[in-house]
Design an enzyme around this catalytic site. Sequence first.
Site, PDB file in Angstrom:
ATOM      1  N   CYS A  45       0.835  -1.215   0.000  1.00 61.69           N
ATOM      2  CA  CYS A  45       0.000   0.000   0.000  1.00 61.69           C
ATOM      3  C   CYS A  45       0.862   1.254   0.000  1.00 61.69           C
ATOM      4  CB  CYS A  45      -0.894   0.035   1.239  1.00 61.69           C
ATOM      5  SG  CYS A  45      -2.013  -1.344   1.362  1.00 61.69           S
TER       6      CYS A  45
HETATM    7  C1  BEZ Z   1       0.676  -4.734   1.896  1.00 60.45           C
HETATM    8  O1  BEZ Z   1       0.110  -3.699   1.553  1.00 60.45           O
HETATM    9  O2  BEZ Z   1       1.882  -4.829   1.851  1.00 60.45           O
HETATM   10  C2  BEZ Z   1      -0.110  -5.894   2.378  1.00 60.45           C
HETATM   11  C3  BEZ Z   1      -1.294  -5.685   3.063  1.00 60.45           C
HETATM   12  C4  BEZ Z   1      -1.999  -6.781   3.538  1.00 60.45           C
HETATM   13  C5  BEZ Z   1      -1.521  -8.055   3.314  1.00 60.45           C
HETATM   14  C6  BEZ Z   1      -0.341  -8.255   2.575  1.00 60.45           C
HETATM   15  C7  BEZ Z   1       0.378  -7.161   2.123  1.00 60.45           C
END
Ligand code: BEZ
Length: 211
Positions: A45
């Site tokens: 994100c």
């Molecule tokens: C991420 O944004 O890195 C992420 C969020 C939830 C689960 C796996 C990765």
Amino acid sequence: MAVRLGDDAPNFTAETTEGTVNLYDYLGDGWGMLFSHPKDFTPVCTTELGAFAKRKAEFDKRNVKMIGVSVDPLDSHHGWAKDIEETQGSALNYPLIADPDHKVADLYDMIHPNANDTLTVRSVFIIGPDKKVKLMITYPASTGRNVDELLRVIDSLQLTASYQVATPVNWNQGDDCIIVTAVSDEDAKDKFPKGWKTLKPDLRVTPQPDK
Ligand code: BEZ
């Protein structure tokens, strides 16, 4: 009930990193892109939010206003925004909704319990000037989105909103388009003065009409 293509985009008022935002007021007469992030301080994100910020001018050029949502409170978003700026080299330049009570996530069916029962998936909703949902894409948490693809589908949506064409596989700006079958050859003479090639009666290929 889940939101589907062609539905009215559910309106809401929410707290964001840029103050209280009412979705419809924020979008005005333009297009919108509402996208969800599973959680604050998650690395994929962080890269997406930075990349969307870096490419904001390209969304502006298309009259598309971006708005993100993550199921954490505002103070967490403000802390995360610092990390995004530091690591991605771009500060947030669009509102990020704080959605700890899942109001927006539930309205747009962004939580898919068989994937995760508390975090949102990576949803993208493109909303037209008529406030209808024009496109929906859903990615799992582990797969980051692609900004080029988002801009590409926006270009297709905006083109097909103005001309009776569809865009074929792997289409990009400037590529040939397909005349929709509802247009007769007779009408096509006026609508597509650059002409077209008939590969099959239902497969008529014409240069991009606005180029
Ligand atoms: C991420 O944004 O890195 C992420 C969020 C939830 C689960 C796996 C990765």
